[in-house]
Design an enzyme around this catalytic site. Structure first.
Site, mmCIF file in Angstrom:
data_model
loop_
_atom_site.group_PDB
_atom_site.id
_atom_site.type_symbol
_atom_site.label_atom_id
_atom_site.label_comp_id
_atom_site.label_asym_id
_atom_site.label_seq_id
_atom_site.Cartn_x
_atom_site.Cartn_y
_atom_site.Cartn_z
ATOM 1 N N GLN A 104 0.852 -1.181 0.000
ATOM 2 C CA GLN A 104 0.000 0.000 0.000
ATOM 3 C C GLN A 104 0.892 1.236 0.000
ATOM 4 O O GLN A 104 1.659 1.469 0.928
ATOM 5 C CB GLN A 104 -0.934 0.041 1.212
ATOM 6 C CG GLN A 104 -1.911 1.202 1.122
ATOM 7 C CD GLN A 104 -2.850 1.294 2.300
ATOM 8 O OE1 GLN A 104 -2.423 1.606 3.404
ATOM 9 N NE2 GLN A 104 -4.133 1.028 2.076
ATOM 10 N N TYR A 186 -5.660 11.865 3.714
ATOM 11 C CA TYR A 186 -4.268 11.912 3.273
ATOM 12 C C TYR A 186 -4.184 12.643 1.929
ATOM 13 O O TYR A 186 -5.190 13.120 1.392
ATOM 14 C CB TYR A 186 -3.675 10.507 3.212
ATOM 15 C CG TYR A 186 -3.637 9.831 4.570
ATOM 16 C CD1 TYR A 186 -3.112 10.496 5.677
ATOM 17 C CD2 TYR A 186 -4.124 8.543 4.746
ATOM 18 C CE1 TYR A 186 -3.079 9.890 6.930
ATOM 19 C CE2 TYR A 186 -4.093 7.927 5.990
ATOM 20 C CZ TYR A 186 -3.567 8.604 7.074
ATOM 21 O OH TYR A 186 -3.539 7.999 8.308
#
Length: 201
Positions: A104, A186
């Site tokens: 990820q 994010y």
């Protein structure tokens, strides 16, 4: 009485994109903040992921693509030779146990703080919208997040290139694929949310 799970598709092999998996169980990414020096994972993470290789697919903990993408002490990176070598320990262990694993890729953007940025730099984002909340330092102290600095167009292009470079590192490190983190306030989500992207360019 027959076992209700005996015919469950959950345990059947399938394909996720180009990845052949032994079953349909996916281990979600879990941020652990246990990387070693230089934000490189170690034998500890290799053991941890190998123990979970019975899942059809593992998605690794979020791993930052560059220095400015850091937001948590102890979170791993995937952009230096040492980090690549650490992740190779993980992928080799998972594959030896019969599992599959994808990385990820992550840039925390405004969730970061000058205390973890190189030279105390202001975190970047789509716009100067403060995400709120607190940054936790290495000793457990809490600090209010700061207003981020809007990225220039050149910086946006450079960050795209850093994600691409991190994907190449992941490939060399033996990952079966990558997944891009685009949630939780994010960096990438900041560009696709009206509440955090006030740009006109």
């Amino acid at each position: 009485m027959s076992n209700p799970d005996s015919n469950s598709k959950l345990f059947e092999a399938t394909r996720i994109g180009a990845i052949e998996v032994a079953n349909r169980i996916v281990m979600a990414p879990l941020t652990r903040c246990r990387a070693g020096p230089g934000e490189a994972v170690t034998e500890l993470q290799a053991e941890y992921y190998a123990q979970r290789a019975a899942a059809g697919l593992i998605i690794s903990e979020a791993t930052q693509v560059c220095d400015e993408g850091r937001g948590y002490f102890g979170a791993p990176g995937i952009y230096t030779p040492e980090q690549e070598a650490g992740w190779r320990l993980v992928t080799d262990a998972v594959h030896a146990a019969g599992g599959k694993i994808v990385a990820q890729l992550w840039h925390v953007g405004p969730i970061s703080h000058p205390l973890i940025q190189v030279d105390g730099a202001i975190p970047v984002s789509a716009s100067n919208v403060n995400p709120g909340g607190f940054f936790h330092d290495a000793t457990g102290g809490k600090h209010e997040r700061v207003d981020p600095r809007p990225m220039t167009v050149a910086e946006i292009h450079a960050t795209v290139a850093k994600f691409a470079a991190a994907a190449e590192v992941a490939k060399r490190a033996g990952f079966d694929g990558v997944e891009v983190h685009a949630a939780n306030n994010y960096l990438l989500e900041n560009f696709i949310r009206d509440s955090s992207n006030k740009r006109t360019d």
